[in-house]
Design a protein around this motif. Structure first.
Motif, short mmCIF file in Angstrom:
data_model
loop_
_atom_site.label_atom_id
_atom_site.label_comp_id
_atom_site.label_asym_id
_atom_site.label_seq_id
_atom_site.Cartn_x
_atom_site.Cartn_y
_atom_site.Cartn_z
N PRO A 1 0.85 -1.27 0.04
CA PRO A 1 0.14 0.04 0.01
C PRO A 1 0.93 1.19 -0.05
O PRO A 1 0.27 2.41 -0.54
CB PRO A 1 -0.80 -0.14 1.27
CG PRO A 1 -0.90 -1.61 1.41
CD PRO A 1 0.24 -2.16 0.98
N ILE B 1 -6.50 3.05 -0.41
CA ILE B 1 -5.93 1.86 -1.04
C ILE B 1 -6.42 0.62 -0.52
O ILE B 1 -6.82 -0.46 -1.28
CB ILE B 1 -4.65 2.16 -1.01
CG1 ILE B 1 -4.01 3.31 -1.82
CG2 ILE B 1 -3.68 0.67 -1.80
CD1 ILE B 1 -4.14 3.33 -3.20
N ASP B 2 -6.75 0.79 0.91
CA ASP B 2 -7.18 -0.58 1.42
C ASP B 2 -8.47 -0.78 0.97
O ASP B 2 -8.94 -2.05 0.67
CB ASP B 2 -7.04 -0.42 3.07
CG ASP B 2 -5.99 -0.34 3.83
OD1 ASP B 2 -4.84 -0.68 2.91
OD2 ASP B 2 -5.61 0.21 4.78
N THR C 1 -0.17 4.25 -2.27
CA THR C 1 -0.58 5.70 -1.70
C THR C 1 0.21 6.65 -2.19
O THR C 1 -0.23 7.79 -2.58
CB THR C 1 -0.48 5.66 -0.22
OG1 THR C 1 0.67 5.07 0.26
CG2 THR C 1 -1.55 4.62 0.51
N LYS C 2 1.58 6.51 -2.50
CA LYS C 2 2.29 7.56 -3.10
C LYS C 2 2.12 7.76 -4.50
O LYS C 2 2.17 8.76 -5.05
CB LYS C 2 3.82 7.05 -2.88
CG LYS C 2 4.69 8.37 -3.09
CD LYS C 2 6.26 7.91 -2.54
CE LYS C 2 7.28 9.07 -2.72
NZ LYS C 2 6.69 10.03 -1.73
N GLN D 1 -1.33 9.42 -4.69
CA GLN D 1 -1.51 10.57 -3.69
C GLN D 1 -2.85 10.53 -2.98
O GLN D 1 -3.58 11.67 -3.00
CB GLN D 1 -1.49 11.71 -4.78
CG GLN D 1 0.15 11.99 -5.41
CD GLN D 1 1.02 12.23 -4.45
OE1 GLN D 1 1.08 13.41 -3.48
NE2 GLN D 1 1.96 11.30 -4.03
N VAL D 2 -3.18 9.43 -2.44
CA VAL D 2 -4.39 9.48 -1.80
C VAL D 2 -4.04 8.54 -0.24
O VAL D 2 -3.04 8.13 0.04
CB VAL D 2 -5.42 8.31 -2.37
CG1 VAL D 2 -5.78 9.27 -3.58
CG2 VAL D 2 -4.98 7.16 -2.63
N GLU D 3 -4.89 8.59 0.57
CA GLU D 3 -4.83 8.04 1.93
C GLU D 3 -4.85 6.54 1.94
O GLU D 3 -5.48 5.93 1.15
CB GLU D 3 -5.75 8.40 2.85
CG GLU D 3 -5.62 9.94 3.16
CD GLU D 3 -4.53 10.54 3.75
OE1 GLU D 3 -3.97 9.83 5.01
OE2 GLU D 3 -4.05 11.57 3.50
N LYS D 4 -4.22 5.91 2.67
CA LYS D 4 -3.88 4.51 2.81
C LYS D 4 -5.32 3.73 3.09
O LYS D 4 -5.68 2.60 2.30
CB LYS D 4 -3.11 3.91 3.86
CG LYS D 4 -2.96 2.39 4.12
CD LYS D 4 -1.88 1.92 5.19
CE LYS D 4 -1.78 0.60 5.23
NZ LYS D 4 -2.87 -0.32 5.54
N ASN D 5 -6.37 4.45 3.64
CA ASN D 5 -7.80 3.72 3.74
C ASN D 5 -8.22 3.92 2.45
O ASN D 5 -9.17 2.75 2.04
CB ASN D 5 -8.50 4.45 4.68
CG ASN D 5 -9.02 5.85 4.30
OD1 ASN D 5 -8.03 6.71 3.84
ND2 ASN D 5 -10.05 6.31 4.28
#
Length: 230
Positions: A204, A218-219, A208-209, A212-216
């Motif tokens: 993740p 991607i999860d 995320t990088k 350019q979004v938050e990990k949640n």
């Protein structure tokens, strides 16, 4: 110096012709090379092993069933019915294949690429919004360009080899399209499946990088059931 420049020019021209010559599958060196099933092959090759020509029959060159609608009862509302060397052994070494694509209303053939083939699409029924995106431009200040059109029955659109493309049924009825591809085995990379549905999952931190979004986010995306288009 002049001779060297001429020599380099000749080499460049010859290399360009060679590249064009191998823009699709290699040309066959015999009348046909009917594929042997992978399970029956003694070795692995780039393509398929040829069946003994003395054992080849007419059935090796026919596929029946593209008159039948594909089942679009899935999360993306489309179904691709391929006819490549895996379904039609007689296509081996011939550098061509075909697909039928069925779309429910709002059905999507999601963004994907064919790493080994250009695709030419013809619409038989319905209205499709289709397009492809160019590869990264040399100038980083310029964005990848989208080429998109609305297609109606009888319209033809081409997707260049390796570029990300899609089709979306914008009509209120089912849509049907057929396509030809310049490879016996064009391959498919569905972008969302590859990025968020790989096994094992991509770390993740990478995604995320990259997005350019938050990990949640991607999860959530990695937890989805990603549907293969064929």
């Amino acid at each position: 110096m002049k001779m060297t420049l001429v020599s380099l020019t000749v080499v460049f021209v010859l290399a360009s012709f060679a590249t064009l010559g191998y823009a699709s599958d290699p040309s066959p060196l015999q009348d046909f090379c009917v594929a042997v099933k992978d399970a029956d092959a003694a070795v692995f090759v780039n393509g398929k092993i040829c069946k003994n020509p003395e054992l080849v029959v007419a059935e090796d060159f026919i596929y029946r069933g593209l008159n039948k609608p594909g089942n679009t009862s899935n999360p993306i509302g489309s179904r691709v019915t391929p006819v490549n060397v895996n379904q039609l052994p007689g296509l081996n070494t011939l550098g061509i294949s075909a697909v039928r694509i069925d779309y429910a209303p709002n059905g999507l053939n999601p963004p994907h690429t064919h790493p080994r083939a250009t695709e030419i699409l013809v619409v038989l029924e319905g209205t499709l919004y289709v397009g492809f995106v160019t590869s990264n431009p040399a100038n980083p200040a310029i964005k990848n360009k989208l080429f998109a059109k609305y297609l109606y029955p009888g319209d033809v659109f081409v997707f260049p080899e390796g570029l990300i493309h899609f089709q979306f049924n914008v009509g209120k009825t089912n849509a049907v399209a057929f396509a030809g591809l310049s490879s016996q085995n064009p391959g498919v990379i569905t972008v969302a499946n590859a990025v968020f549905g790989s096994d094992p999952p991509i770390n993740p931190a990478v995604l995320t990088k990259a997005f350019q979004v938050e990990k949640n986010v991607i999860d959530y995306l990695q937890a989805q059931f990603w549907w293969n288009i064929d």
